[in-house]
Design an enzyme around this catalytic site. Structure first.
Site: not given
Ligand SMILES: *[C@@H]1O[C@H](CO)[C@@H](O)[C@H](O)[C@H]1NC(C)=O
Ligand SMILES: *[C@@H]1O[C@H](CO)[C@@H](O)[C@H](O)[C@H]1NC(C)=O
Ligand SMILES: *[C@@H]1O[C@H](CO)[C@@H](O)[C@H](O)[C@H]1NC(C)=O
Length: 724
Positions: A409-410, A412, A525
């Protein structure tokens, strides 16, 4: 010094000379020393056959052997020289005569033999054919002058001169000279003679001198070998009365004809034929340096060396203290090796130190100090949380093998790893170690350290030695909720009962985060990809990278807007004011997802309905909720229950945060709905339901929610535009 040595030598010669003849016998005639067994006069002065005569009427006195042949010298080592002469053959044409001299010596019956090794039979002249022997040819030598070359001084190579050796055992020398054409060539004379081969002073050019006469004929020494008797040593030793060798001597057979000779043993010198003739040699006096630095001590027949300290010897020589080559080489080698090892060790040490420093740097850069503080602060955590080493995790992930990747993902990459104690873990590796992400990591660690909830992913530890920090989690085996709800082949895979439970568990975890910990934690999130499921579909809230700890006295904090498109609280997006209600909004989207099986953002829907929250709310508003629900939900869920959940979702999705319910309420409501579903009889038993729901208020809120859903489906009209 030299003078001293000379004196010593002189004395030695005298001593030897004096000891070589028999007592009371003449030991010198002219220049020649006469050693026993040779002797003159009285037969007792010599051994039979070795009697010589000394002509005292000549001046100087001459020692003679055989037929008045002059003796030049005698050696006890079996050699004797006599004065020989040359045979000549000259032709004079005018009177037409041939003149010449004979060379004939007969030693038959005497101890003398012409030496085959010490003499050379030489002939000089052109047209010369010389031979030794009478009737029987013994040795022959021929020379001619066909190529007119001059005789080269001293050399005798067949032109004008020839040379040959004689066989052994010759006692009777008789030289014959022949000419084929009366010396008509250059030289009128031919000469032949036997001469000691060491006699180098003879000049062959003499031959060409016309005045060669009796007077100026050079003396040509002939070497004779002499030997005792005509038997071998073995035979001689058997008859001790005639055996000539005395004490300290040994016997050697003659190599030229019959007979034997005596030699003093090693370490003795003198005359072996005389009684006590072989005298011990004082080696120490003869050679003062015999023992080098040691002390020389003469012994009978030998000597010994007493070597001083530090030297070593074999008894016959002291070796000066040797330069310890081997030791030095060994020392140098060892030293070099030592230096090498030291160098290597230092290099290794420095490298290791550098590595440790780097690790320390990373550790600090990665907020290790802060983390350590936090870990020690949360003593409870220290029991379960561990700081892993780089090696441990490398081993666990098979050196971060691509096949171990379970998520990307963004933030890592997440690897699946197996620790040395066989525990399966998820290892989260940040993509790049930029400041923000490090902060997020540390943030996540410190938040997770404070959380101990069965529906929150458990942090097992971390590693800060690497450039990018690593987090080690409990491995949740069954993937994300998103995967189960949306991914192809998985749609409708979760039963309504499970959906409800997952929602309840996730809500419970979030409620716990908001209220139960020492600092309220806002997840920031919340989304279906951050809700993991284990094999029993138990929800585990994860990814606290963006979470915020809210100080107790603040209800809202201002932050950079952060979140995921489709889940982001529009109010927070507009105001940047972060409250717990942002999580509630996001959870509302998750609820909508669970109900509809639709992705939070889908570009397949019309622009107004692209966002699930808006799509969901508008659908409810237009009373077509059941049209957008997933079929399995419609099939399995009770209408009332579905309405209750949908209404709860709608309340969560309200534009104004303060109008949204608290997470605690959401959790309680979902819990209540779930229990209703599990125990349909609960409505009949008010007391027990109170017990189950932890109080009547929970039930009330359910009832309220169920009753009000249609009234509150309103005022949702904010356009959310993130990332466009
Ligand atoms: C010594 O030599 C001389 C001259 O040649 C000779 O006359 C004499 O007889 C010799 N004497 C002996 C003892 O041989
Ligand atoms: C040499 O001498 C021996 C004995 O003395 C004699 O028998 C022999 O014939 C002699 N040889 C010559 C060639 O005269
Ligand atoms: C050599 O000289 C001898 C004696 O003078 C003579 O008889 C002979 O014929 C000569 N030979 C030659 C080849 O001239």
């Amino acid at each position: 010094m030299v003078f001293l040595v000379l004196l010593q030598l002189l004395w030695l010669t005298i001593a030897l000379a004096s000891s070589t003849a028999k007592h009371d016998c003449l030991d010198q005639c002219g220049d020649v020393t006469i050693p026993y067994p040779f002797g003159t006069g009285d037969p007792a002065c010599s051994i039979n056959g070795f009697k010589l005569t000394c002509n005292h009427s000549l001046d100087p006195h001459k020692l003679l052997v055989g037929n008045n042949i002059e003796v030049l010298d005698i050696s006890l080592r079996g050699r004797l020289h006599i004065a020989g002469w040359m045979a000549s053959d000259c032709y004079s044409s005018s009177p037409n005569v041939v003149t010449g001299t004979n060379l004939s010596i007969n030693f038959t019956g005497s101890p003398y033999t012409f030496s085959n090794t010490g003499n050379k039979f030489t002939a000089i002249g052109c047209d010369t054919n010389a031979s030794i022997g009478h009737s029987e040819l013994i040795s022959r030598c021929a020379s001619n002058c066909t190529n007119k070359k001059r005789l080269i001084d001293g050399s005798c190579s067949g032109i004008r001169c020839c040379q040959t050796s004689i066989p052994r055992g010759i006692k009777d020398l008789s030289v014959t000279l022949r000419s084929l054409d009366n010396h008509s060539q250059a030289s009128p004379c031919s000469y032949a003679f036997l001469v000691d081969e060491d006699y180098s002073t003879f000049d062959p050019s003499l031959i060409y001198r016309q005045d060669l006469s009796e007077n100026n004929v050079p003396i040509l020494p002939i070497a004779l070998d002499w030997a005792m008797s005509n038997v071998t040593c073995d035979e001689a030793q058997r008859n001790s009365t005639t055996y000539a060798c005395r004490q300290n001597s040994n016997c050697v057979d003659s190599t030229n004809g019959p007979g034997y000779r005596c030699y003093c043993n090693h370490g003795y010198d003198g005359n072996p034929y005389l009684k006590n003739g072989c005298k011990d040699v004082d080696e120490c006096t003869h050679n003062p340096n015999l023992c080098n630095e040691g002390i020389c001590e003469n012994t009978e027949g030998s000597y010994k060396c007493i070597c001083p300290e530090g030297t070593h010897g074999d008894g016959y020589r002291c070796k000066a203290k040797q330069f310890p080559t081997i030791q030095v080489v060994l020392g140098v080698c060892l030293g070099f090796l030592f230096l090498l090892v030291c160098g290597f060790w230092i290099h290794w040490g420095l490298r290791k130190k550098k590595l440790i420093k780097l690790k320390e740097k990373f550790f600090q850069q990665n907020g290790g100090l802060l983390l350590q503080q936090q870990i020690s602060f949360h003593e409870r955590a220290t029991e379960t949380t561990k700081i892993f080493t780089e090696e441990e995790l490398k081993r666990a992930t098979d050196n971060y093998n691509d096949s171990r990747i379970i998520g990307r993902g963004g933030y890592g990459t997440v690897y699946k790893g197996v620790l040395s104690d066989h525990r399966i873990v998820a290892i989260k590796k940040s993509r790049v170690a930029d400041g923000i992400q490090i902060d997020q990591f540390i943030n996540e660690i410190s938040i997770l350290l404070q959380i101990n909830h069965r529906n929150v992913v458990k942090l097992l530890g971390c590693c800060l030695e690497t450039q990018v920090p690593l987090l080690v989690y409990q491995f949740v085996s069954n993937g994300t909720l998103f995967h189960h709800v949306h991914d192809e082949g998985h749609a409708s895979s979760i039963s309504w009962e499970n959906r409800l439970r997952i929602a309840a568990e996730a809500a419970g975890a979030l409620a716990y985060l908001h209220s139960a910990t020492s600092f309220p934690i806002i997840h920031r999130d919340v989304k279906s990809t951050n809700i993991l499921l284990d094999d029993n579909y138990t929800a585990k809230v994860s990814d606290f990278g963006a979470s915020k700890l809210v100080p107790l006295d603040c209800t809202q904090i201002t932050t950079l807007v952060q979140g995921t498109l489709g889940y982001l609280d529009p109010e927070y997006f507009q105001t940047s004011q972060l409250t717990e209600k942002s999580d509630v909004y996001s959870f509302g989207v998750v609820l909508a997802e669970l109900l509809t099986g639709v992705k939070p953002v889908s570009f397949e829907r019309s622009e107004n309905e692209r966002n699930l929250s808006m799509y969901f709310i508008s659908s409810m508003k237009e009373n077509r909720l059941f049209q957008i629900l997933e079929q399995r939900v419609v099939d399995e869920g009770g209408t009332e229950q579905i309405y209750a959940v949908a209404n709860l979702a709608k309340r969560c999705l309200r534009m104004r945060g303060e109008e949204r319910p608290m997470m605690k309420e959401v959790a309680a409501e979902l819990d209540g709905l779930r229990r209703l579903e599990v125990h349909p009889w609960i409505e009949q038993n008010q007391e027990e339901s109170e017990y189950f729901l932890g109080g009547p208020s929970g039930l009330n809120s359910i009832n309220q929610g169920a009753g009000k859903y249609s009234l509150e489906a309103q005022d949702v009209s904010i356009e959310l535009e993130i990332g466009r």
